[in-house]
Design a protein around this motif. Structure first.
Motif, PDB file in Angstrom:
ATOM      1  N   LEU A   1      -5.544 -11.857 -89.873  1.00 59.63           N
ATOM      2  CA  LEU A   1      -6.415 -12.273 -88.773  1.00 59.63           C
ATOM      3  C   LEU A   1      -5.741 -11.983 -87.435  1.00 59.63           C
ATOM      4  O   LEU A   1      -6.375 -11.476 -86.505  1.00 59.63           O
ATOM      5  N   GLN A   2      -4.451 -12.285 -87.359  1.00 63.98           N
ATOM      6  CA  GLN A   2      -3.721 -12.037 -86.112  1.00 63.98           C
ATOM      7  C   GLN A   2      -3.682 -10.552 -85.787  1.00 63.98           C
ATOM      8  O   GLN A   2      -3.862 -10.160 -84.642  1.00 63.98           O
ATOM      9  N   GLU A   3      -3.480  -9.732 -86.824  1.00 66.54           N
ATOM     10  CA  GLU A   3      -3.434  -8.281 -86.598  1.00 66.54           C
ATOM     11  C   GLU A   3      -4.782  -7.746 -86.107  1.00 66.54           C
ATOM     12  O   GLU A   3      -4.836  -6.751 -85.403  1.00 66.54           O
ATOM     13  N   ARG A   4      -5.850  -8.436 -86.506  1.00 67.09           N
ATOM     14  CA  ARG A   4      -7.180  -8.017 -86.043  1.00 67.09           C
ATOM     15  C   ARG A   4      -7.509  -8.611 -84.678  1.00 67.09           C
ATOM     16  O   ARG A   4      -8.623  -8.447 -84.178  1.00 67.09           O
ATOM     17  N   GLY A   5      -6.566  -9.375 -84.140  1.00 63.31           N
ATOM     18  CA  GLY A   5      -6.773  -9.966 -82.824  1.00 63.31           C
ATOM     19  C   GLY A   5      -7.637 -11.215 -82.853  1.00 63.31           C
ATOM     20  O   GLY A   5      -8.134 -11.662 -81.814  1.00 63.31           O
ATOM     21  N   GLU A   6      -7.845 -11.791 -84.061  1.00 66.52           N
ATOM     22  CA  GLU A   6      -8.647 -13.020 -84.142  1.00 66.52           C
ATOM     23  C   GLU A   6      -7.716 -14.222 -84.024  1.00 66.52           C
ATOM     24  O   GLU A   6      -6.633 -14.223 -84.607  1.00 66.52           O
ATOM     25  N   PRO A   7      -8.110 -15.253 -83.271  1.00 66.27           N
ATOM     26  CA  PRO A   7      -7.254 -16.429 -83.166  1.00 66.27           C
ATOM     27  C   PRO A   7      -7.091 -17.071 -84.540  1.00 66.27           C
ATOM     28  O   PRO A   7      -8.059 -17.149 -85.310  1.00 66.27           O
ATOM     29  N   SER A   8      -5.862 -17.476 -84.882  1.00 65.81           N
ATOM     30  CA  SER A   8      -5.639 -18.046 -86.210  1.00 65.81           C
ATOM     31  C   SER A   8      -4.527 -19.091 -86.174  1.00 65.81           C
ATOM     32  O   SER A   8      -3.493 -18.882 -85.539  1.00 65.81           O
ATOM     33  N   ILE A   9      -4.760 -20.204 -86.849  1.00 66.46           N
ATOM     34  CA  ILE A   9      -3.743 -21.258 -86.958  1.00 66.46           C
ATOM     35  C   ILE A   9      -3.416 -21.369 -88.439  1.00 66.46           C
ATOM     36  O   ILE A   9      -4.321 -21.594 -89.264  1.00 66.46           O
ATOM     37  N   TYR A  10      -2.126 -21.200 -88.787  1.00 69.67           N
ATOM     38  CA  TYR A  10      -1.739 -21.166 -90.199  1.00 69.67           C
ATOM     39  C   TYR A  10      -2.253 -22.381 -90.978  1.00 69.67           C
ATOM     40  O   TYR A  10      -2.829 -22.229 -92.057  1.00 69.67           O
ATOM     41  N   ALA A  11      -2.053 -23.590 -90.425  1.00 68.88           N
ATOM     42  CA  ALA A  11      -2.441 -24.807 -91.162  1.00 68.88           C
ATOM     43  C   ALA A  11      -3.935 -24.818 -91.471  1.00 68.88           C
ATOM     44  O   ALA A  11      -4.368 -25.285 -92.528  1.00 68.88           O
ATOM     45  N   ARG A  12      -4.716 -24.260 -90.533  1.00 74.17           N
ATOM     46  CA  ARG A  12      -6.170 -24.236 -90.766  1.00 74.17           C
ATOM     47  C   ARG A  12      -6.518 -23.199 -91.843  1.00 74.17           C
ATOM     48  O   ARG A  12      -7.389 -23.418 -92.686  1.00 74.17           O
ATOM     49  N   VAL A  13      -5.831 -22.052 -91.803  1.00 77.12           N
ATOM     50  CA  VAL A  13      -6.083 -21.013 -92.814  1.00 77.12           C
ATOM     51  C   VAL A  13      -5.753 -21.567 -94.201  1.00 77.12           C
ATOM     52  O   VAL A  13      -6.505 -21.375 -95.157  1.00 77.12           O
ATOM     53  N   LEU A  14      -4.627 -22.299 -94.293  1.00 74.24           N
ATOM     54  CA  LEU A  14      -4.228 -22.886 -95.579  1.00 74.24           C
ATOM     55  C   LEU A  14      -5.280 -23.901 -96.056  1.00 74.24           C
ATOM     56  O   LEU A  14      -5.683 -23.885 -97.223  1.00 74.24           O
ATOM     57  N   ALA A  15      -5.748 -24.742 -95.134  1.00 76.86           N
ATOM     58  CA  ALA A  15      -6.761 -25.739 -95.506  1.00 76.86           C
ATOM     59  C   ALA A  15      -8.046 -25.050 -95.958  1.00 76.86           C
ATOM     60  O   ALA A  15      -8.679 -25.464 -96.941  1.00 76.86           O
ATOM     61  N   ASP A  16      -8.429 -23.970 -95.277  1.00 76.29           N
ATOM     62  CA  ASP A  16      -9.640 -23.218 -95.649  1.00 76.29           C
ATOM     63  C   ASP A  16      -9.481 -22.605 -97.037  1.00 76.29           C
ATOM     64  O   ASP A  16     -10.411 -22.627 -97.855  1.00 76.29           O
ATOM     65  N   ILE A  17      -8.297 -22.048 -97.308  1.00 74.72           N
ATOM     66  CA  ILE A  17      -8.038 -21.408 -98.611  1.00 74.72           C
ATOM     67  C   ILE A  17      -8.113 -22.458 -99.715  1.00 74.72           C
ATOM     68  O   ILE A  17      -8.721 -22.234-100.771  1.00 74.72           O
ATOM     69  N   GLU A  18      -7.532 -23.631 -99.456  1.00 74.27           N
ATOM     70  CA  GLU A  18      -7.543 -24.685-100.485  1.00 74.27           C
ATOM     71  C   GLU A  18      -8.967 -25.194-100.730  1.00 74.27           C
ATOM     72  O   GLU A  18      -9.358 -25.440-101.875  1.00 74.27           O
ATOM     73  N   ALA A  19      -9.739 -25.292 -99.638  1.00 71.58           N
ATOM     74  CA  ALA A  19     -11.129 -25.760 -99.793  1.00 71.58           C
ATOM     75  C   ALA A  19     -11.933 -24.724-100.577  1.00 71.58           C
ATOM     76  O   ALA A  19     -12.748 -25.058-101.441  1.00 71.58           O
ATOM     77  N   ARG A  20     -11.685 -23.444-100.283  1.00 76.64           N
ATOM     78  CA  ARG A  20     -12.433 -22.373-100.956  1.00 76.64           C
ATOM     79  C   ARG A  20     -12.046 -22.313-102.439  1.00 76.64           C
ATOM     80  O   ARG A  20     -12.903 -22.175-103.306  1.00 76.64           O
ATOM     81  N   ASP A  21     -10.746 -22.448-102.739  1.00 75.80           N
ATOM     82  CA  ASP A  21     -10.291 -22.471-104.140  1.00 75.80           C
ATOM     83  C   ASP A  21     -11.010 -23.586-104.902  1.00 75.80           C
ATOM     84  O   ASP A  21     -11.489 -23.387-106.022  1.00 75.80           O
ATOM     85  N   ALA A  22     -11.033 -24.784-104.265  1.00 73.57           N
ATOM     86  CA  ALA A  22     -11.618 -25.949-104.937  1.00 73.57           C
ATOM     87  C   ALA A  22     -13.102 -25.715-105.189  1.00 73.57           C
ATOM     88  O   ALA A  22     -13.618 -26.010-106.269  1.00 73.57           O
TER      89      ALA A  22
END
Ligand code: DC
Length: 208
Positions: free
Chosen positions: A144-165
């Motif tokens: 996301l950062q490489e694409r220039g999109e704002p990204s916060i690691y903790a939020r990405v992790l929470a999103d990944i965990e929610a999506r997995d669940a």
């Protein structure tokens, strides 16, 4: 030969599938893109991705141009795709296309969540590609950062965990490793090491 690759978001399925398809000269279908395109269609129409009627209609009338949209890869569409993917009518609408793609000669590589268990349980090779949630979140965050999109690691992790669940917990075709799938944990492997392992599995399947 049908090669079915399943696993959670950010595990490296896409990278592996594209490399395998190129190596073998087979077409590749990213089945997640079908769910993402369905979600994007719903969002563009101002609809709720959890509304079964709207989502199923979108899945049944997918415009192939949407599959090429850069908007498909945003975090918002990723989350909404997991919501539409829990609706049985959406899954049913996308099933025949995936099966038709898989069965066209000479073969195909497909990646997603339920290829080895539901879409093509008859696949010749089944791989379950995974990695720890922390590693997967780190990869997504960097992407996301490489694409220039704002990204916060903790939020990405929470999103990944929610999506997995959500993907593993839904009633219809949940994400899970097929009994006869070979698991590859990519946490500590480079893309070329993952490709080498997958090719070894394919070779062993061909000589059985
Ligand atoms: O692989 P991806 O992140 O592009 O997939 C987006 C969503 O689509 C994912 O959260 C779950 C859903 N999906 C699915 O339910 N079944 C598949 N075969 C592929 C994707």
């Amino acid at each position: 030969m049908i090669i079915a690759i399943d696993g959670p978001a950010g595990a490296g399925k896409g990278t592996l599938s594209k490399a395998l398809a190129k190596h073998l000269g087979y077409p590749h279908l990213d089945t997640g893109a079908l769910y993402r395109a369905t979600a994007l269609t719903v969002l563009r129409a101002g609809g709720d991705p959890e509304d079964p009627k709207i989502a199923e209609t979108a899945a049944r009338s997918l415009d192939t141009a949407v599959l090429d949209s850069p908007d498909l890869r945003t975090a918002e569409v990723g989350a909404a795709s997991s919501q539409v993917a829990a609706i049985p009518g959406v899954r049913a609408a996308l099933l025949d296309f995936q099966r038709g793609f898989a069965h066209r000669p000479p073969g195909a590589v497909l990646d997603g969540r339920d290829l080895g268990t539901v879409v093509v349980p008859e696949a010749d090779v089944k791989l379950f590609v995974t990695a720890s949630a922390a590693v997967r979140a780190g990869r997504r965050h960097q992407e996301l950062q490489e694409r220039g999109e704002p990204s916060i690691y903790a939020r990405v992790l929470a999103d990944i965990e929610a999506r997995d669940a959500r993907d593993a917990g839904r009633a219809d075709a949940p994400m899970r490793k097929a009994k006869d799938a070979v698991e590859i944990d990519t946490s500590d492997l480079s893309p070329s090491e993952v490709l080498a392992r997958a090719l070894a599995v394919i070779e062993a399947a061909g000589t059985e």
